[in-house]
Design an enzyme around this catalytic site. Structure first.
Site, PDB file in Angstrom:
ATOM      1  N   GLU A 219       0.838  -1.198   0.000  1.00  0.00           N
ATOM      2  CA  GLU A 219       0.000   0.000   0.000  1.00  0.00           C
ATOM      3  C   GLU A 219       0.872   1.247   0.000  1.00  0.00           C
ATOM      4  OE1 GLU A 219      -3.645   0.584   2.530  1.00  0.00           O
ATOM      5  OE2 GLU A 219      -2.371   2.125   3.434  1.00  0.00           O
TER       6      GLU A 219
ATOM      7  N   PRO B 237       1.775  11.474  -1.603  1.00  0.00           N
ATOM      8  CA  PRO B 237       2.569  12.461  -0.866  1.00  0.00           C
ATOM      9  C   PRO B 237       1.992  13.870  -1.030  1.00  0.00           C
ATOM     10  CG  PRO B 237       3.960  11.041  -2.206  1.00  0.00           C
ATOM     11  CD  PRO B 237       2.548  10.813  -2.658  1.00  0.00           C
TER      12      PRO B 237
ATOM     13  N   THR C 210      -4.095   4.861  -1.489  1.00  0.00           N
ATOM     14  CA  THR C 210      -5.140   5.319  -0.576  1.00  0.00           C
ATOM     15  C   THR C 210      -5.841   6.564  -1.097  1.00  0.00           C
ATOM     16  OG1 THR C 210      -3.670   6.706   0.742  1.00  0.00           O
ATOM     17  CG2 THR C 210      -3.847   4.396   1.374  1.00  0.00           C
TER      18      THR C 210
ATOM     19  N   HIS D 221      -8.233   2.815  -3.537  1.00  0.00           N
ATOM     20  CA  HIS D 221      -9.149   3.043  -2.422  1.00  0.00           C
ATOM     21  C   HIS D 221     -10.213   4.060  -2.848  1.00  0.00           C
ATOM     22  CE1 HIS D 221      -6.532   1.725   1.235  1.00  0.00           C
ATOM     23  NE2 HIS D 221      -6.204   1.040   0.155  1.00  0.00           N
TER      24      HIS D 221
ATOM     25  N   ALA E 232     -20.235   1.547   3.655  1.00  0.00           N
ATOM     26  CA  ALA E 232     -19.421   0.954   2.596  1.00  0.00           C
ATOM     27  C   ALA E 232     -20.234  -0.025   1.759  1.00  0.00           C
ATOM     28  CB  ALA E 232     -18.207   0.250   3.206  1.00  0.00           C
TER      29      ALA E 232
END
Length: 634
Positions: A21, A25, A52, A81, A131
């Site tokens: 994962e 940045p 992510t 994600h 979800a």
């Protein structure tokens, strides 16, 4: 390829696999550093990676861009994600559309953490509350295109500390269309294994992937354990406390603890490990090496082709490329991303005739001027530049303007010859040795299906001073086994190629398949590469002040020297190219250029003169302080 399919293949083969994962940045330099790290970590052999998603879509554009680059340029199967937090339906639709267009076929659907300024999670108007709702929406909208992962919590989460209730919620997500489960990090393997049994008892039969957080420092270890409220086994505390102020010792002890946890899971039927890397490589690599799961420790990395395949939309069947971008894979992908189809079987069958513009993102010279000057110094003579190339050939320099990664071990058998050429002022840009029927499983030259044989013609790309060019071309013309192209910045093209068509320089023969020819040389793509090559050199020159000797020197090379590629078509000869350069060298290479654009004839030694004179010379992204693994779930 769907993650659930990869997991099924691993289960059938009885071969453990792993994944990584990463998170987006915060700075442009951090992004570039991470791309470099992702590229290097590809060589560890992950089955996939995931990227992510910031709460409310913060940095969502960067997540989408990273997914696209990972899929297309680096050939990494990528899972994106996607969270419900502060995400109205239009944002969800936009993110899914971008993932689809990038060739991504895997989504990890999460409720997500509440935004930083909210204590409790609240659904967004027009968005999704749970979800399971997001899973159902993706499934209803895209059918089976996306494999949809969901989150599991063996020890509870922020707003629900009852793991049994969370198992009921997990079952609802799987019933809505979830096809695999990724868990929150943990350190107590017994808790995890008991939780897996409870999941199975509830009828959750999809693959369960444990989330593994390697130990980087003691402070980070404690901080993350506290955030997730996961249990730390007493034996771990006892082992880590005595060395907690020594980061290297913590990583070493932590490697053993995490590896032992992984072994117990593998012994209990878990086939895949998912590592929360925190955008760092060392601690993860140490664990994988301890488990003997890396190519260097017993698990060879399979290579379907000699170059890194793209997994972008419509590119998965691409199997022919020009050799010129061998050291700049991402650039080639960027410049061909708008092609409607990609070569499959033969070059030219379906490829577009146009390469993308040089201003496309990702094509120019990487790094800041300051960073590049620090890396390559301030050369004032051809000898200074030649020394940079020699250092690169000797693995003492990690990159050059035209090569983004260290020299590969494929060059080992010709490294002495390459060093010799560069020491004489003939600057080698790209090369491959001849290979005559190596096994497709060969650790250096091998690629393709098992029980095959692979072949290569010797290839060399070299930057040549204009005064040396006539003698070199004369030698090439006298030997029918050679074909060449030579071109300068202004487009003065010289060649003895019989046509503009492709010349295969790599091919393979495999049982039950037609001959595969994945690497070629041909005119149109060489001229496109020529533009990029000289542009990169000009970018390098512009790192220095306009009146500086370094700027003038590099501009001189770019404005006047010739880029030459040579193919030795007799692949049975292992060192057939290098005798061509016998006696050729630049004399007085330590002097700065004395004219605007050319080297004096008196400064060049040709083959005949050499014979008369008695021969010739042979940034890492900072460790995150925010949570980047699975968010809270209910």
């Amino acid at each position: 390829m769907h993650i659930s399919e990869k997991l099924a293949e691993a289960q059938k083969a009885g071969k453990p696999t792993f994944s990584f994962e990463f998170f987006p940045p915060k700075t442009a330099q951090g992004v570039q550093n991470l791309y470099d790290r992702m590229d290097r970590m590809h060589d560890l052999g992950p089955s996939f990676i995931d990227v992510t998603w910031g709460a409310g879509g913060r940095l969502s554009h960067l997540t989408s861009e990273m997914v696209k680059v990972a899929q297309s340029a680096y050939g990494l199967e990528t899972c994106m994600h996607l969270t419900c937090t502060d995400m109205e339906k239009s944002k969800i639709d936009g993110a899914l559309k971008e993932a689809y267009s990038a060739g991504c076929t895997n989504i990890l659907a999460l409720r997500g953490d509440p935004p930083r300024d909210n204590e409790k999670w609240e659904a967004t108007a027009g968005g999704f509350r749970y979800a399971k709702d997001l899973v159902k929406y993706i499934k209803d909208t895209y059918g089976n295109h996306f494999d949809i992962g969901v989150a599991g919590y063996p020890e509870g989460c922020d707003d629900q500390d009852d793991p049994d209730l969370l198992i009921d919620h997990l079952k609802e997500k799987v019933d809505a269309g979830g096809t695999f489960v990724v868990t929150q990090m943990f350190y107590d393997v017994d808790i995890f294994l008991d939780w897996v049994k409870k999941c199975r008892a509830k009828g959750i039969n999809v693959p369960i992937i444990p989330g593994i957080m390697p130990i980087h420092t003691h402070a980070a270890f404690m901080r993350r354990a506290n955030w997730t409220k996961c249990n730390i086994p007493p034996a771990w505390t006892k082992a880590l406390n005595p060395v907690k102020n020594d980061d290297a010792a913590v990583r070493e002890v932590g490697k053993g603890l995490v590896a032992e946890m992984c072994r117990k899971m593998l012994d209990n039927g878990i086939i895949h490990l998912h590592f929360y890397t925190m955008n760092l490589a060392q601690a993860t690599r140490m664990v994988l090496e301890e488990l003997s799961l890396t190519p260097a420790t017993g698990s060879p990395l399979e290579k379907p082709l000699p170059w890194r395949q793209s997994l972008g939309l419509n590119r998965r069947d691409e199997n022919v490329r020009p050799i010129f971008w061998r050291n700049r894979n991402r650039s080639y992908v960027a410049r061909t991303q708008d092609w409607d189809e990609f070569p499959n079987g033969r070059w030219g069958d379906s490829r577009s005739p146009a390469f993308g513009e040089l201003d496309t993102y990702g094509i120019g010279l990487k790094g800041t001027n300051e960073q590049n000057i620090k890396l390559w110094g301030e050369p004032t003579s051809v000898k200074d530049i030649a020394n940079l190339f020699v250092r690169y050939m000797q693995n003492k320099l990690e990159s050059l303007p035209w090569s983004e990664a260290p020299i590969s071990n494929e060059a080992d058998v010709i490294k002495h010859d390459l060093v010799s050429l560069n020491e004489r002022g003939l600057l080698t840009i790209n090369s491959q040795p001849a290979v005559n029927g190596a096994k497709s499983s060969h650790p250096v030259y091998g690629w393709g299906p098992r029980n095959g044989r692979v072949y290569q013609k010797a290839y060399l790309e070299v930057l040549v001073a204009p005064d040396l060019l006539p003698e070199l071309l004369d030698r090439l013309e006298r030997d029918p086994d050679f074909t060449y192209y030579a071109v300068n910045l202004s487009g003065d093209l010289k060649s003895n190629a019989p046509s503009d068509g492709p010349n295969a320089v790599t091919w393979g023969v495999f049982p039950g398949k037609e001959i595969v020819q994945p690497t070629i040389v041909e005119t149109v793509s060489f001229l496109a590469w020529k533009d990029e090559f000289f542009r990169l050199g000009q970018d390098w020159a512009r790192c220095y002040p306009a009146a500086s000797p370094s700027r003038q020197l590099i501009d001189d090379l770019m404005n006047n020297w010739y880029l030459v590629n040579i193919v030795h078509n007799d692949f049975r000869q292992s060192h057939g190219i290098f005798p061509l350069f016998e006696g050729l060298k630049i004399e007085n290479a330590s002097k700065a250029p004395t004219t605007n654009g050319t080297t004096h004839e008196s400064d060049v030694t040709s083959h005949e003169e050499a014979a008369t004179n008695g021969g010739a010379d042979g940034t890492s992204p900072a460790d995150a302080t925010t949570r980047t693994w699975l968010g809270a779930e209910s």
